[in-house]
Scaffold this motif. Sequence first.
Motif, short mmCIF file in Angstrom:
data_model
loop_
_atom_site.label_atom_id
_atom_site.label_comp_id
_atom_site.label_asym_id
_atom_site.label_seq_id
_atom_site.Cartn_x
_atom_site.Cartn_y
_atom_site.Cartn_z
N ARG B 87 5.49 2.33 3.73
CA ARG B 87 4.99 2.17 5.09
C ARG B 87 3.86 1.15 5.05
NH1 ARG B 87 0.77 4.87 7.56
NH2 ARG B 87 0.88 5.11 9.81
N PRO B 88 4.06 -0.02 5.64
CA PRO B 88 2.98 -1.01 5.63
C PRO B 88 1.83 -0.58 6.53
CG PRO B 88 4.95 -1.90 6.68
CD PRO B 88 5.26 -0.50 6.33
N GLY B 89 0.62 -0.77 6.09
CA GLY B 89 -0.54 -0.33 6.87
C GLY B 89 -1.29 -1.51 7.47
N LYS B 90 -2.02 -1.22 8.56
CA LYS B 90 -2.80 -2.27 9.21
C LYS B 90 -4.27 -1.92 9.03
CE LYS B 90 -3.28 -4.58 13.65
NZ LYS B 90 -2.94 -4.48 15.07
N VAL B 91 -4.96 -2.71 8.25
CA VAL B 91 -6.37 -2.43 7.98
C VAL B 91 -7.20 -3.70 8.11
CG1 VAL B 91 -6.08 -0.42 6.49
CG2 VAL B 91 -5.93 -2.70 5.51
N ARG B 92 -8.53 -3.52 8.24
CA ARG B 92 -9.42 -4.67 8.41
C ARG B 92 -10.40 -4.77 7.26
NH1 ARG B 92 -10.57 -4.75 14.83
NH2 ARG B 92 -11.53 -6.72 14.25
N ARG B 93 -10.12 -4.06 6.18
CA ARG B 93 -11.00 -4.09 5.01
C ARG B 93 -10.17 -4.44 3.77
NH1 ARG B 93 -14.02 -3.48 8.18
NH2 ARG B 93 -15.28 -1.83 9.05
N ALA B 94 -10.87 -4.99 2.75
CA ALA B 94 -10.19 -5.26 1.48
C ALA B 94 -10.17 -4.01 0.61
CB ALA B 94 -10.89 -6.39 0.74
N LYS B 95 -11.18 -3.15 0.77
CA LYS B 95 -11.24 -1.91 0.00
C LYS B 95 -11.40 -0.75 0.97
CE LYS B 95 -11.83 -4.06 -4.09
NZ LYS B 95 -11.25 -5.34 -3.66
N LEU B 96 -10.54 0.24 0.86
CA LEU B 96 -10.56 1.35 1.81
C LEU B 96 -11.33 2.54 1.26
CD1 LEU B 96 -6.89 1.22 3.08
CD2 LEU B 96 -8.85 -0.09 3.84
N TYR B 97 -12.51 2.27 0.70
CA TYR B 97 -13.26 3.35 0.08
C TYR B 97 -13.75 4.38 1.11
CZ TYR B 97 -13.29 0.39 -4.06
OH TYR B 97 -12.90 -0.38 -5.13
N TYR B 98 -13.75 4.01 2.40
CA TYR B 98 -14.20 4.96 3.43
C TYR B 98 -13.25 6.14 3.54
CZ TYR B 98 -10.75 2.71 6.52
OH TYR B 98 -9.61 2.22 7.06
N LEU B 99 -12.02 5.97 3.02
CA LEU B 99 -11.08 7.09 3.10
C LEU B 99 -11.52 8.27 2.22
CD1 LEU B 99 -7.59 5.34 2.97
CD2 LEU B 99 -8.77 6.26 4.95
N ARG B 100 -12.38 7.97 1.25
CA ARG B 100 -12.83 9.02 0.34
C ARG B 100 -13.68 10.07 1.06
NH1 ARG B 100 -14.74 4.93 -4.46
NH2 ARG B 100 -12.69 4.57 -5.33
N ASP B 101 -14.32 9.64 2.14
CA ASP B 101 -15.19 10.57 2.86
C ASP B 101 -14.45 11.30 3.97
OD1 ASP B 101 -17.19 9.53 1.30
OD2 ASP B 101 -17.62 7.91 2.72
N ARG B 102 -13.17 11.03 4.08
CA ARG B 102 -12.45 11.62 5.22
C ARG B 102 -11.43 12.65 4.75
NH1 ARG B 102 -11.51 6.79 9.53
NH2 ARG B 102 -13.67 6.09 9.53
N VAL B 103 -11.14 13.59 5.61
CA VAL B 103 -10.12 14.59 5.29
C VAL B 103 -9.14 14.72 6.45
CG1 VAL B 103 -11.02 16.14 3.53
CG2 VAL B 103 -11.98 16.21 5.84
N GLY B 104 -7.97 15.20 6.14
CA GLY B 104 -6.99 15.53 7.19
C GLY B 104 -6.48 14.31 7.93
N LYS B 105 -6.45 14.45 9.24
CA LYS B 105 -5.84 13.43 10.08
C LYS B 105 -6.58 12.09 10.01
CE LYS B 105 -3.29 15.56 13.85
NZ LYS B 105 -3.28 15.80 15.29
N ALA B 106 -7.88 12.17 9.72
CA ALA B 106 -8.70 10.94 9.72
C ALA B 106 -8.33 10.00 8.58
CB ALA B 106 -10.17 11.32 9.61
N THR B 107 -7.57 10.49 7.59
CA THR B 107 -7.23 9.63 6.47
C THR B 107 -6.04 8.73 6.76
OG1 THR B 107 -5.80 11.33 5.54
CG2 THR B 107 -8.06 11.24 4.74
N ARG B 108 -5.47 8.89 7.96
CA ARG B 108 -4.30 8.07 8.28
C ARG B 108 -4.69 6.61 8.48
NH1 ARG B 108 -2.08 10.96 13.35
NH2 ARG B 108 -4.32 10.93 13.67
#
Lengths: 219, 115
Positions: B87-108
């Motif tokens: 599944r290709p993702g659409k992001v605006r960062r080169a490193k998605l380290y912010y996902l480490r602080d998120r849980v559940g639905k917010a990690t999508r």
Amino acid sequence: MIAGVLGKKLGMAEIFTEDGECVPVTVLHAGPCTVLQVRSTEKDGYQAVQLGFEDKKRHRANKPETGHVKKANAEPKKFIGEVPWDGEDEVELGQSIGVEVFEGVKYVDVTGKSKGHGFTGVVRRHHFAGGPATHGQGNRHRSPGSIGQSSYPSRVFKGMRMPGHMGVEKNTARNLIIVKIDPETNTIAVKGAVPGHNGSYITIRRAKAQRKGVMHKNQ
Amino acid sequence: MDAIKKLEMECLKDDIPEFNVGDDLDVHVRIVEGEKERIQVFKGTCIGRKGSGVRETFTVRRIVAGEGVERVFPLHSPKVASITVSRPGKVRRAKLYYLRDRVGKATRVKERRIK
């Protein structure tokens, strides 16, 4: 059999083996060298081959140098050194020697001049622990501590490890595994690090002694 | 220098698919157990790519049993058998380290529509 060649340290790289292991390697120029002189038992008391590596501009060579290489019909060389030779196969003056001497060889010793570190303290030079960092320490964070006793012996023993100049000395990295030989570019890749900076001259030879715990048969 | 480049070029894979940070990946890893070799799939979001040449690595993050797991793969390692983008993702960062602080639905990660 000529036991080695002269060369140059090119730098380090990473390569993958077939089973997926990542190996840190040092890439070395191994020749091509020119035979400048043959040392024989009758004349010199031992057998060896004197090699020259990398041509030097003629006007940079002095007369004794120029005369010496003239016997081998070669250009003046930037780096000259000797490698052992068992005297079995024929060696001629002016003959070119390269990576082919390492065919079938598994381990090599690489001798070079280590990087200069200048005047260094004991922590860097002799791996001392230094002093405590806290509890009211003023000036002994990286100091050597005591260097001896007072009334007896009342002097500092010879060989006491102290600060001083470090590096720019002859070092040998022993029993390095040959990972790859490339006859096309005259380079070999050995596993691990080699003394000296990139571009420094080195001597590569068949491993002399077997390291403890390492089983290998070279010859 | 050229000899070093040549040596490293030989280790590069030429069959690496195009994938970006934010994509959901299936990484097929070769695992050797004794004599046998099998392939294990590690699924997750690519949260970063790092380095260049043979040293390039990518990090894949997923949640296993409520615990975040990250694996760093050398891109050109023979142990990485294949990579597929699920599944290709659409992001605006080169490193998605912010996902480490998120849980559940917010990690999508938003899906990127391929034209």
